[in-house]
Scaffold this motif. Structure first.
Motif, mmCIF file in Angstrom:
data_model
loop_
_atom_site.group_PDB
_atom_site.id
_atom_site.type_symbol
_atom_site.label_atom_id
_atom_site.label_comp_id
_atom_site.label_asym_id
_atom_site.label_seq_id
_atom_site.Cartn_x
_atom_site.Cartn_y
_atom_site.Cartn_z
ATOM 1 N N VAL A 62 51.070 41.587 30.175
ATOM 2 C CA VAL A 62 50.824 40.289 29.543
ATOM 3 C C VAL A 62 49.342 40.107 29.232
ATOM 4 O O VAL A 62 48.970 39.686 28.133
ATOM 5 N N PHE A 63 48.486 40.431 30.191
ATOM 6 C CA PHE A 63 47.047 40.218 30.022
ATOM 7 C C PHE A 63 46.500 41.057 28.869
ATOM 8 O O PHE A 63 45.683 40.578 28.079
ATOM 9 N N ALA A 64 46.951 42.312 28.762
ATOM 10 C CA ALA A 64 46.495 43.172 27.675
ATOM 11 C C ALA A 64 46.928 42.614 26.322
ATOM 12 O O ALA A 64 46.132 42.564 25.369
ATOM 13 N N ALA A 65 48.186 42.192 26.224
ATOM 14 C CA ALA A 65 48.687 41.647 24.955
ATOM 15 C C ALA A 65 47.980 40.342 24.606
ATOM 16 O O ALA A 65 47.621 40.110 23.438
ATOM 17 N N LEU A 66 47.763 39.472 25.602
ATOM 18 C CA LEU A 66 47.057 38.214 25.350
ATOM 19 C C LEU A 66 45.615 38.457 24.911
ATOM 20 O O LEU A 66 45.094 37.747 24.050
ATOM 21 N N THR A 67 44.968 39.448 25.508
ATOM 22 C CA THR A 67 43.594 39.775 25.119
ATOM 23 C C THR A 67 43.536 40.211 23.662
ATOM 24 O O THR A 67 42.667 39.762 22.899
ATOM 25 N N LEU A 68 44.467 41.065 23.272
ATOM 26 C CA LEU A 68 44.511 41.544 21.879
ATOM 27 C C LEU A 68 44.706 40.383 20.907
ATOM 28 O O LEU A 68 43.951 40.230 19.936
ATOM 29 N N VAL A 69 45.721 39.558 21.166
ATOM 30 C CA VAL A 69 46.008 38.433 20.266
ATOM 31 C C VAL A 69 44.880 37.404 20.313
ATOM 32 O O VAL A 69 44.475 36.853 19.282
ATOM 33 N N GLY A 70 44.345 37.146 21.516
ATOM 34 C CA GLY A 70 43.278 36.167 21.650
ATOM 35 C C GLY A 70 42.022 36.563 20.893
ATOM 36 O O GLY A 70 41.391 35.722 20.245
ATOM 37 N N LEU A 71 41.657 37.845 20.959
ATOM 38 C CA LEU A 71 40.475 38.314 20.212
ATOM 39 C C LEU A 71 40.697 38.174 18.711
ATOM 40 O O LEU A 71 39.784 37.771 17.974
ATOM 41 N N TYR A 72 41.916 38.472 18.265
ATOM 42 C CA TYR A 72 42.205 38.335 16.829
ATOM 43 C C TYR A 72 42.118 36.870 16.403
ATOM 44 O O TYR A 72 41.587 36.565 15.324
ATOM 45 N N GLU A 73 42.615 35.972 17.237
ATOM 46 C CA GLU A 73 42.545 34.546 16.905
ATOM 47 C C GLU A 73 41.112 34.041 16.877
ATOM 48 O O GLU A 73 40.813 33.036 16.220
ATOM 49 N N LYS A 74 40.200 34.726 17.585
ATOM 50 C CA LYS A 74 38.781 34.350 17.565
ATOM 51 C C LYS A 74 38.062 34.907 16.343
ATOM 52 O O LYS A 74 36.851 34.712 16.187
ATOM 53 N N GLY A 75 38.789 35.614 15.468
ATOM 54 C CA GLY A 75 38.192 36.121 14.244
ATOM 55 C C GLY A 75 37.839 37.591 14.262
ATOM 56 O O GLY A 75 37.253 38.113 13.305
ATOM 57 N N VAL A 76 38.174 38.293 15.324
ATOM 58 C CA VAL A 76 37.897 39.726 15.419
ATOM 59 C C VAL A 76 38.956 40.488 14.613
ATOM 60 O O VAL A 76 40.158 40.219 14.774
ATOM 61 N N VAL A 223 48.915 52.013 29.020
ATOM 62 C CA VAL A 223 50.381 51.894 28.984
ATOM 63 C C VAL A 223 50.780 50.423 28.902
ATOM 64 O O VAL A 223 51.683 50.052 28.134
ATOM 65 N N ALA A 224 50.111 49.577 29.681
ATOM 66 C CA ALA A 224 50.404 48.145 29.650
ATOM 67 C C ALA A 224 50.121 47.551 28.275
ATOM 68 O O ALA A 224 50.899 46.721 27.772
ATOM 69 N N LEU A 225 49.030 47.973 27.641
ATOM 70 C CA LEU A 225 48.693 47.476 26.309
ATOM 71 C C LEU A 225 49.754 47.875 25.288
ATOM 72 O O LEU A 225 50.218 47.035 24.501
ATOM 73 N N ALA A 226 50.146 49.153 25.297
ATOM 74 C CA ALA A 226 51.178 49.613 24.363
ATOM 75 C C ALA A 226 52.489 48.875 24.596
ATOM 76 O O ALA A 226 53.169 48.460 23.642
ATOM 77 N N THR A 227 52.835 48.676 25.870
ATOM 78 C CA THR A 227 54.068 47.952 26.189
ATOM 79 C C THR A 227 53.999 46.516 25.708
ATOM 80 O O THR A 227 54.962 45.987 25.134
ATOM 81 N N GLY A 228 52.860 45.867 25.936
ATOM 82 C CA GLY A 228 52.702 44.482 25.496
ATOM 83 C C GLY A 228 52.800 44.338 23.995
ATOM 84 O O GLY A 228 53.392 43.372 23.486
ATOM 85 N N ILE A 229 52.238 45.301 23.252
ATOM 86 C CA ILE A 229 52.317 45.252 21.790
ATOM 87 C C ILE A 229 53.771 45.386 21.329
ATOM 88 O O ILE A 229 54.246 44.619 20.478
ATOM 89 N N MET A 230 54.494 46.356 21.900
ATOM 90 C CA MET A 230 55.870 46.611 21.453
ATOM 91 C C MET A 230 56.814 45.473 21.848
ATOM 92 O O MET A 230 57.599 44.994 21.031
#
Length: 318
Positions: A62-76, A223-230
């Motif tokens: 969850v944390f990895a997926a939230l970090t990815l989406v959160g950074l994108y929402e900040k304009g990254v 692995v957690a990041l890939a799982t969170g994305i999928m």
């Protein structure tokens, strides 16, 4: 007799009468099974290195997926956000080694296990503080993950394959295979196996526990990041994903806590088993059996083969 017919005969009659529907159910089960195997792989890597079940693996997804989406929402930009998230998981791995693992070397396993509980709730609090508690949409299209579906005519009907499921199955399979080969045939892999056998013996031959733990936790983070994305692309990114991640527990019971091939086979068994059970036998039990069937399958294995299909059978002489 009627209930026996519904349990032992009717489901198989349905399978034979609509083979295209059976293929559809099997496909969905295989996709779920591959993703379960990917989650379980994160648990296996850390268990092999430290002998501790990492309860925090679910929240790491969850944390990895939230970090990815959160950074994108900040304009990254999406791919820069992906690279930065990888960096965050490396920082997390280093922090866990320094703050949690190093002070607890040679402590009883239950102490380390409870430490992963603490890490779980720390990441939950940190995630809610930074990203909020509301569900978010995974940036699937920005990462060029495919949309839509493919209809394949089969057995007089058709089987619909979601393109995101195909991509998830391919990516997860490649990651599982790549990590399995990496830890089986490389120097780091050999060092990992030495650490798993004995911390003291590994230290005596010059293997750095700190380095191995950082590498393993970082691999588990990837692995957690890939799982969170999928999983996030198939539904949404929320803290409920950590419950899905705990489906890895029955997978590990089936395959064995120290076996990478076991994680793969166990994941496929659980994925296919729960989908077939839900579709063909679920109506007899009021539906919703997918949420607990995996644990019943694991319980049956515990009764007859507690070490799992690929686990090592330990014999203690008294």
């Amino acid at each position: 007799m009627d209930i026996l017919y519904k349990i032992f005969i009717d489901p198989f009659m349905q399978m034979g009468g609509a083979p295209d529907l059976l293929i559809q159910v099997l496909w969905e089960g295989l996709v779920g099974g591959v993703l379960y195997a990917l989650i379980a792989l994160g648990f296996v890597l850390i268990f092999k290195a430290s002998g501790v079940f990492n309860f925090a693996q679910g929240i790491m997804v969850v944390f990895a997926a939230l970090t990815l989406v959160g950074l994108y929402e900040k304009g990254v930009p999406a791919f820069l956000a992906l690279a930065l998230t990888v960096g965050v998981m490396l920082l997390l791995a280093y922090s866990v080694e320094r703050i949690v693992l190093k002070p607890l070397v040679n402590q009883p396993d239950i102490i380390l296990f409870m430490a992963t509980f603490g890490l779980t709730y720390f990441l939950i609090g940190l995630g809610e503080l930074i990203f909020g508690g509301s569900p978010k949409q995974m940036i699937a299209s920005q990462l060029y993950l495919p949309k839509g579906s493919i209809d394949i005519p089969m057995f007089g009907g058709s089987v619909m394959l979601q393109k995101i499921d195909i991509a998830a199955a391919i990516i997860a399979s490649l990651m599982v295979a790549g990590l399995a080969l990496f830890f089986q045939y490389t120097r780091i892999g050999r060092a990992l196996r030495a650490v798993a056998d004995s911390h003291k013996a590994a230290l005596s031959v010059g293997i750095s526990l700190e380095q191995i733990w950082v590498i393993v936790w970082f691999a588990a983070g990837i692995v957690a990041l890939a799982t969170g994305i999928m999983w996030g692309a198939r539904s949404e990114v929320s803290f409920a994903l950590q419950i899905i991640a705990l489906k890895a527990l029955p997978v590990l019971i089936l395959g064995g806590f120290t076996s990478i091939p076991g994680a793969i086979v166990g994941g496929l068994i659980i994925g296919v088993g729960e989908k077939i059970g839900e579709f063909y036998w679920g109506p007899l039990l009021g539906n919703g059996i997918e949420s607990w069937l995996a644990y019943m399958i694991a319980l049956a294995f515990l009764l007859f083969r507690p070490q799992g299909l690929f686990g090592e059978k330990i014999i203690e002489r008294i």
